[in-house]
Design an enzyme around this catalytic site. Sequence first.
Site, PDB file in Angstrom:
ATOM      1  N   ASP A 161       0.828  -1.203   0.000  1.00  0.00           N
ATOM      2  CA  ASP A 161       0.000   0.000   0.000  1.00  0.00           C
ATOM      3  C   ASP A 161       0.865   1.255   0.000  1.00  0.00           C
ATOM      4  OD1 ASP A 161      -1.810   2.022   0.269  1.00  0.00           O
ATOM      5  OD2 ASP A 161      -3.084   0.943   1.683  1.00  0.00           O
ATOM      6  N   ASP A 174      -1.692   5.310  -6.876  1.00  0.00           N
ATOM      7  CA  ASP A 174      -2.068   4.456  -5.748  1.00  0.00           C
ATOM      8  C   ASP A 174      -2.083   2.987  -6.168  1.00  0.00           C
ATOM      9  OD1 ASP A 174      -3.039   3.872  -3.129  1.00  0.00           O
ATOM     10  OD2 ASP A 174      -5.053   3.663  -3.954  1.00  0.00           O
TER      11      ASP A 174
END
Length: 434
Positions: A117, A315
């Site tokens: 992440d 992302d």
Amino acid sequence: MMKPFLFVLLLQLLSLTQHGLGQPNHNCNLPEKDSSTLRVFHVSSPCSPFKPKKMSWEESVMQMLTEDQARLQYLTSLVARKSIAPVAWARQLIQSPTYIVRVNVGTPPQSFLMALDTSNDVSWLPCKGCVGCGSALFGSERSTSFKGIACGTPQCQQVTSPSCFQNVCTFNQTYGGSTLAATLSQDTVALSRDPIPGYVFGCIQKTTGGSIPPQGLLGLGRGPLSLLSQTPSLYRSTFSYCLPSFRSSNFSGSMKLGPVAQPKKMHYTPLLTNPKRPSLYYVNLIGIKVGSKTVNIPADALAFNPNNGAGTVIDTGTVYTRLATPAYIAVRDEFRRRMGKANVTSLGGFETCYSVPITVPSITFLFQDMKLTLDQDNFLLRSTSTSISCLAIAAAPENVNSALNVIANMQQQNHRVVFDLPNNRLGISRETCT
Ligand SMILES: *[C@@H]1O[C@H](CO)[C@@H](O)[C@H](O)[C@H]1NC(C)=O
Ligand SMILES: *[C@@H]1O[C@H](CO)[C@@H](O)[C@H](O)[C@H]1NC(C)=O
Ligand SMILES: *[C@@H]1O[C@H](CO)[C@@H](O)[C@H](O)[C@H]1NC(C)=O
């Protein structure tokens, strides 16, 4: 002439591809390639132990869109010094991490498949005794190098909502539609082959909601306690990944750590820091082309704004690219115009679907100093069972105060994405991820 052992290997490979998919096989437990390269798996790859619920193509598209919605809410909630957000999405989300890497924690090592992440700083993993976690739990009592982090330490001041329990630092965090409570801990962590002694992470004691990755998360954000912040001399705040397509027959991509491992020839765009959301990787998206035409987008839909957090981020945890509504509409309308008379239908949140075989225009993201022309596989969702295809870009949620464009993981698949923080730049180039 083919050597006999090669021939046998080939036969085994053939039989594996014919019968062996869906179960762990030869490819999944290979050692890491070298000391700075990790294998990256898609969560639904044959090497992943996480078994996403069997569902139709349409159902899985909808589910990923729903999860993305929670992800977007989460990303927009990441405002500096206020990263405990109310959980706006109480609904249960089934599976959230999209890409996982193998990480060894403790002495002797216990192995976890942690979610990558880039928008989260501190790493965490489920620990023994956790309420609400799955079955893969870290047993800290079995590690000789495990320690709790005391209250009042600098590390304890870097987590969200710290508090103190028996002089050990604890913290709470929201993540997607979930919350977690963890004790701040440290232990030796090994990515690939390099051990990192005293790595600080959260040992999860309690979670609610369904979006906590089952075997923990590796925080690759820009803020304190992220992997980069904790390994300045080992990896020099430089890493890259190549995310395999979820359709790829190649099971794994790779993550390369440190400057030496990175490709020499790359195009780069400046990395921007937005003080409103300091963990996120912002870039300057200046335009979007559909076919050869640069579509007309109002400047403030793309503009980087350090005062309200608006701009464009890269992302790993969002699946489909989201654009601020005016940018989305401009791209959608030009795409439809280029498709001429073909009848447009919709599927869930995707409004530009066609149920006949189609030829589509290209899509190019224009970043400052770098352009990225996407392969069709990066923006066209194709049904496996019907002939429906959809433009896999959606509008960002409307209920937020600043425009956040998110370049998501489907659009990054089969590219190498290099995060070079010492030089404040991000590089992207086409690569078949293996
Ligand atoms: C953190 O979460 C735990 C468990 O849900 C709760 O008991 C505690 O009050 C929370 N602490 C803070 C500071 O919010
Ligand atoms: C798998 O990797 C090989 C290179 O090792 C490449 O030639 C091939 O195109 C890849 N296949 C897919 C489906 O990505
Ligand atoms: C689009 O749909 C309409 C109504 O169903 C149909 O009459 C028409 O032939 C379709 N056009 C194309 C190009 O498929």
